[in-house]
Design an enzyme around this catalytic site. Sequence first.
Site, PDB file in Angstrom:
ATOM      1  CE1 TYR A 223      -4.345  -1.455   0.872  1.00 40.50           C
ATOM      2  CE2 TYR A 223      -2.870  -3.183   1.637  1.00 40.50           C
ATOM      3  CZ  TYR A 223      -4.129  -2.754   1.253  1.00 40.50           C
ATOM      4  OH  TYR A 223      -5.167  -3.650   1.258  1.00 40.50           O
TER       5      TYR A 223
ATOM      6  CE1 TYR B  85      -0.365  -5.493   2.379  1.00 44.47           C
ATOM      7  CE2 TYR B  85      -1.253  -6.535   4.340  1.00 44.47           C
ATOM      8  CZ  TYR B  85      -0.406  -5.633   3.750  1.00 44.47           C
ATOM      9  OH  TYR B  85       0.396  -4.846   4.524  1.00 44.47           O
TER      10      TYR B  85
ATOM     11  NE  ARG C  26      -7.679  -9.170   5.171  1.00 42.62           N
ATOM     12  CZ  ARG C  26      -8.632  -8.368   4.709  1.00 42.62           C
ATOM     13  NH1 ARG C  26      -8.347  -7.138   4.372  1.00 42.62           N
ATOM     14  NH2 ARG C  26      -9.879  -8.792   4.587  1.00 42.62           N
TER      15      ARG C  26
ATOM     16  CG  HIS D  78      -8.703  -6.668   0.311  1.00 41.60           C
ATOM     17  ND1 HIS D  78      -7.665  -7.517   0.636  1.00 41.60           N
ATOM     18  CD2 HIS D  78      -8.426  -5.487   0.931  1.00 41.60           C
ATOM     19  CE1 HIS D  78      -6.817  -6.887   1.422  1.00 41.60           C
ATOM     20  NE2 HIS D  78      -7.249  -5.645   1.609  1.00 41.60           N
TER      21      HIS D  78
ATOM     22  CG  HIS E 206      -9.171  -1.349   1.635  1.00 47.52           C
ATOM     23  ND1 HIS E 206      -9.536  -1.702   2.912  1.00 47.52           N
ATOM     24  CD2 HIS E 206      -8.040  -2.026   1.372  1.00 47.52           C
ATOM     25  CE1 HIS E 206      -8.641  -2.545   3.410  1.00 47.52           C
ATOM     26  NE2 HIS E 206      -7.719  -2.761   2.496  1.00 47.52           N
TER      27      HIS E 206
HETATM   28  C1  DHB Z   1      -5.616  -5.581   7.612  1.00 51.05           C
HETATM   29  C2  DHB Z   1      -6.680  -5.239   6.849  1.00 51.05           C
HETATM   30  C3  DHB Z   1      -6.518  -5.034   5.530  1.00 51.05           C
HETATM   31  O1  DHB Z   1      -7.496  -4.697   4.713  1.00 51.05           O
HETATM   32  C4  DHB Z   1      -5.285  -5.198   4.957  1.00 51.05           C
HETATM   33  O2  DHB Z   1      -5.162  -5.023   3.659  1.00 51.05           O
HETATM   34  C5  DHB Z   1      -4.234  -5.559   5.713  1.00 51.05           C
HETATM   35  C6  DHB Z   1      -4.391  -5.739   7.054  1.00 51.05           C
HETATM   36  C7  DHB Z   1      -5.763  -5.771   9.032  1.00 51.05           C
HETATM   37  O3  DHB Z   1      -6.862  -6.065   9.472  1.00 51.05           O
HETATM   38  O4  DHB Z   1      -4.791  -5.626   9.739  1.00 51.05           O
HETATM   39 FE    FE Z   2      -6.310  -4.183   2.720  1.00 46.12          FE
END
Ligand code: DHB
Ligand code: FE
Length: 255
Positions: free
Chosen positions: A137, A171, A192, A195, A197
């Site tokens: 990010y 991620y 993860r 996704h 956001h």
């Molecule tokens: C978290 C949430 C996210 O959307 C991400 O991309 C990375 C980490 C988290 O909950 O820490």
């Molecule tokens: Fe995220």
Amino acid sequence: MSETKTNTRVSEIFDLFYKHLNNFLKEANPNHEEYTEFVKWADRLGRTGELPLFMDVFIESSVLKNMYADKPGTEPSLLGPYYVEGAPILEKPYKLPMRENEKGEKLKFSGTVKDVNGEPLANTLVDMWQDDADGYYSSFDSDAPPYNLRGRFYTDENGYFEVDTIVPIPYQIPTAGPTGEFLKMIDQHPYRPAHLHIMFKHKGYETLITQVFFEGDEWLESDVADGVRPSLMTKLYDGGDYKKASLDFVMRNEE
Ligand code: DHB
Ligand code: FE
């Protein structure tokens, strides 16, 4: 100088926490060495700046699930630790800011925003952010310019929007620090599913903070942060030299 006052809500929550904590400690029965190891680990968590990460991975999802159980509208999901305020307001045709040779597959993402009665919500502010093709990010462990793959734009008169970006990739939350140390100890992988956001703001409606996931992703069932919800699934279609995906969103009236 600010004066801290009694806060009955804090007091109420702490009483409950303390009650459950004591029952929990009786059952888990840690010894003193385990306790001091835990304190050292928690201290590292704070000092390395990973406290928001850890909280968002293990706690945010449950807070949201409890808040929105049995409510109409699109299910909220994690804000997560990587939101940055003040992303650029885009001009049509919308395209998230990206580097000249931004890696990754092109994605045309579209959707509509409606109220719980199916009425389109024109001029809804859409705030989107995501990881890049290396899984980073912007502004966090990344060399990308500030606000790379972050942007804000508005729905049209039909509540519709369309934005060009890239397909996000799964991620991996940082593994080098205390959060990663902990994940290894409990034998949980750090991934993860891919996704987007997305956050929607419209006067008179509850701000909707959520995420979009893609069918077929290998981490959907075991998301380390438990952010996946049935109403947040979309599918990638082939559009030629790009992919396309869409999802419709429903905002709740403010209470
Ligand atoms: C978290 C949430 C996210 O959307 C991400 O991309 C990375 C980490 C988290 O909950 O820490
Ligand atoms: Fe995220």
